[in-house]
Design a protein around this motif. Structure first.
Motif, PDB file in Angstrom:
ATOM      1  N   GLN A 183       6.917   8.653   6.952  1.00 22.19           N
ATOM      2  CA  GLN A 183       7.033  10.042   6.513  1.00 22.19           C
ATOM      3  C   GLN A 183       6.739  10.172   5.022  1.00 22.19           C
ATOM      4  O   GLN A 183       6.272  11.216   4.566  1.00 22.19           O
ATOM      5  CB  GLN A 183       8.418  10.592   6.829  1.00 22.19           C
ATOM      6  CG  GLN A 183       9.565   9.984   6.061  1.00 22.19           C
ATOM      7  CD  GLN A 183      10.903  10.482   6.579  1.00 22.19           C
ATOM      8  OE1 GLN A 183      11.215  10.392   7.760  1.00 22.19           O
ATOM      9  NE2 GLN A 183      11.718  11.033   5.690  1.00 22.19           N
ATOM     10  N   TYR A 184       6.948   9.109   4.276  1.00 20.30           N
ATOM     11  CA  TYR A 184       6.636   9.129   2.840  1.00 20.30           C
ATOM     12  C   TYR A 184       5.122   9.063   2.622  1.00 20.30           C
ATOM     13  O   TYR A 184       4.599   9.685   1.688  1.00 20.30           O
ATOM     14  CB  TYR A 184       7.353   7.983   2.136  1.00 20.30           C
ATOM     15  CG  TYR A 184       8.850   8.054   2.336  1.00 20.30           C
ATOM     16  CD1 TYR A 184       9.607   8.994   1.651  1.00 20.30           C
ATOM     17  CD2 TYR A 184       9.488   7.220   3.254  1.00 20.30           C
ATOM     18  CE1 TYR A 184      10.979   9.093   1.851  1.00 20.30           C
ATOM     19  CE2 TYR A 184      10.864   7.311   3.460  1.00 20.30           C
ATOM     20  CZ  TYR A 184      11.603   8.251   2.760  1.00 20.30           C
ATOM     21  OH  TYR A 184      12.945   8.357   2.969  1.00 20.30           O
ATOM     22  N   ASP A 185       4.421   8.338   3.495  1.00 17.98           N
ATOM     23  CA  ASP A 185       2.954   8.335   3.435  1.00 17.98           C
ATOM     24  C   ASP A 185       2.418   9.738   3.718  1.00 17.98           C
ATOM     25  O   ASP A 185       1.520  10.229   3.018  1.00 17.98           O
ATOM     26  CB  ASP A 185       2.375   7.352   4.462  1.00 17.98           C
ATOM     27  CG  ASP A 185       2.734   5.910   4.168  1.00 17.98           C
ATOM     28  OD1 ASP A 185       2.867   5.563   2.978  1.00 17.98           O
ATOM     29  OD2 ASP A 185       2.879   5.137   5.137  1.00 17.98           O
ATOM     30  N   LEU A 186       2.981  10.379   4.752  1.00 18.44           N
ATOM     31  CA  LEU A 186       2.533  11.725   5.108  1.00 18.44           C
ATOM     32  C   LEU A 186       2.885  12.732   4.021  1.00 18.44           C
ATOM     33  O   LEU A 186       2.096  13.639   3.732  1.00 18.44           O
ATOM     34  CB  LEU A 186       3.139  12.146   6.448  1.00 18.44           C
ATOM     35  CG  LEU A 186       2.558  11.427   7.674  1.00 18.44           C
ATOM     36  CD1 LEU A 186       3.457  11.603   8.886  1.00 18.44           C
ATOM     37  CD2 LEU A 186       1.158  11.948   7.981  1.00 18.44           C
ATOM     38  N   ALA A 187       4.043  12.576   3.407  1.00 24.18           N
ATOM     39  CA  ALA A 187       4.409  13.468   2.305  1.00 24.18           C
ATOM     40  C   ALA A 187       3.452  13.309   1.128  1.00 24.18           C
ATOM     41  O   ALA A 187       3.099  14.293   0.467  1.00 24.18           O
ATOM     42  CB  ALA A 187       5.849  13.190   1.860  1.00 24.18           C
TER      43      ALA A 187
END
Length: 474
Positions: A183-187
């Protein structure tokens, strides 16, 4: 000048004084647009038409409203645009394609057997006298794409942001996580998308989002139907000047657990393995006798009545239609069981439709509670308590607060055990079947759902408060 009426955002555009618009309509240079709002899902779909050619953006499964608009206006639906693979509803692209022979269009990185054309980043799609540009904006999902509408004079008029940008919020980055993408990559992707594709747009471009307040696709979506890019630059926390690390921490932290049906729907929306809604309605809109219901093994009974004061069927879960029905059914109940609906007379089709919108297709029929009651079959009577009785009977009981963590921060009852309703099915072992259990929430509605859920799971000493926390502490 004619007002383009939106309940929360009113923008003036010059065109003929004879044209009278509805609240949801926009008439621009060379095009007509209508926003279609579905309150149960807080979802916006869009009908855009130019020179009798029409596009539908992010349609729901019940496609008749889009067909009706096109028929009334003498237009042909030529394209269906999906901003991404949706998680919170089953989309209507396949049904529209079967009905109208429309092409299904998506943006970069979208792969599915039904896609007619994948638009490249910045590629244009011509529609009558106007054109629509695909802006690849990964972040909510990797294939997320916004669609920028240019009027017949080539002016950037409006952007359809799907779940990338909402009013006052951005799409949550935790729904398309994979083994190699966090989710941090997507953020981080979302940060780049907003900076490179949205912030550079003119301030007067209108933002038409995919969802409004109440949707679980964003943490805290503001009320409103549309806005301008300029206002979002001023008022949306996620569009303020900050570095990538700060942005990622802001949008990826404190995310509520997504409803379990999101992942089921996202997977199903990537296939062509689901039926048209009219076929589901035909099968499910069948009145059953109490004897037929008794004979069915392993079924899930969903009671959509607003009141269960006169009783409910043993094993049934009450989720009233008057609250976010689809959200709570999808949060609490799996998709793998046959479903029988108990509803108030006249609400059969509405209940079936709301369930089918989120992928509950295995509905075998419906039953009216009065028929069950008059047949002599057993019923459960809820223990519904007014405030004073609730407080009196809760002194020795296990008190359970099923509100959200945010609500808990505003105060709780002394000795209350905090189990938010969305996580109650996974935490039943924390409750003692040998003790009285007293449940409360913010209004009484979630407590009522929790009451039937506990009873269906073998708890017999359950009671709930008919009003919410604020009224209790008074």
């Amino acid at each position: 000048m004619i007002k383009i009426l939106q309940k929360f955002n009113r923008t003036l555009f010059p065109f003929s004084k004879e044209v009278q618009l509805k609240q949801s309509e926009t008439l621009g240079k060379g095009f007509y647009q209508q926003q279609i709002f579905t309150g149960c899902l807080a979802e916006y779909a869009y009908y855009i038409e130019s020179n009798k050619e029409a596009i539908i953006i992010d349609p729901l499964r019940d496609i008749q409203p889009y067909l009706n608009i096109a028929k009334e206006r003498g237009a042909k639906i030529k394209y269906v645009l999906l901003t991404h693979f949706h998680a919170d509803f089953i989309a209507g692209h396949l049904s529209l394609q079967r009905e109208t022979d429309a092409q299904i269009i998506m943006g970069p990185r979208a792969t599915a057997p039904f896609i007619s054309k994948v638009l490249n980043d910045n590629e244009y799609l011509k529609l009558g006298k106007v054109k629509i540009q695909a802006l690849h904006t990964p972040g909510h999902t990797q294939e997320s794409t916004c669609f920028l509408l240019y009027d017949e004079e080539g002016k950037q008029h409006s952007i359809y942001t799907g779940d990338t940008l909402f009013l006052g919020e951005v799409g949550r980055p935790d729904l398309a996580v994979k083994s190699d993408v966090t989710q941090y990559d997507l953020a981080s992707m979302l940060y780049a998308s907003l900076k490179q594709k949205i912030l550079g747009l003119p301030d007067d471009v209108i933002v038409f989002p995919g969802h409004g307040a109440g949707s679980a696709c964003g943490k805290n979506i503001s009320a409103g139907y549309s806005c301008t890019v300029g206002n979002q630059k001023k008022n949306n926390y996620a569009l303020q000047e900050m570095d990538q690390e700060t942005f990622v921490q802001l949008v990826a932290s404190d995310l509520p657990k997504p409803p379990q049906y999101f992942f089921y729907n996202a997977g199903l929306n990537k296939t062509n393995q689901f039926q048209d809604l009219n076929l589901i309605l035909k099968k499910a809109n069948t009145k059953l006798t109490p004897a037929q219901v008794v004979s069915k093994q392993g079924i899930q009974i969903i009671d959509s009545r607003n009141s269960i004061s006169d009783g409910f069927i043993p094993g049934s879960i009450n989720v009233p239609l008057q609250i976010p029905f689809a959200h709570w059914v999808g949060t609490l109940l799996p998709h793998d069981r046959e479903i029988v609906i108990v509803c108030e007379p006249g609400n059969e089709e509405q209940t079936i439709m709301r369930l089918s919108r989120i992928g509950y297709d295995n509905i075998v029929g419906y039953l009216h509670f009065d028929d069950w009651k008059s047949s002599g079959n057993p019923i459960n009577k809820p223990t519904e308590l007014e405030v004073q009785d609730f407080l009196k009977r809760s002194k020795l009981a296990q008190i359970v607060d099923v509100r959200t963590k945010e609500e808990w921060g505003r105060g709780i009852l002394k000795h209350a055990q905090l189990i938010t309703l969305s996580e109650l099915p996974q935490n039943l072992e924390k409750l003692d079947k040998l003790r009285d259990i007293s449940i409360y929430c913010g209004t009484g509605q979630r407590a009522k759902i929790a009451h039937t859920l506990l009873v269906a799971n073998g708890f017999t000493r359950v009671q709930y408060c008919k009003v919410g926390y604020d009224d209790i502490i008074k």
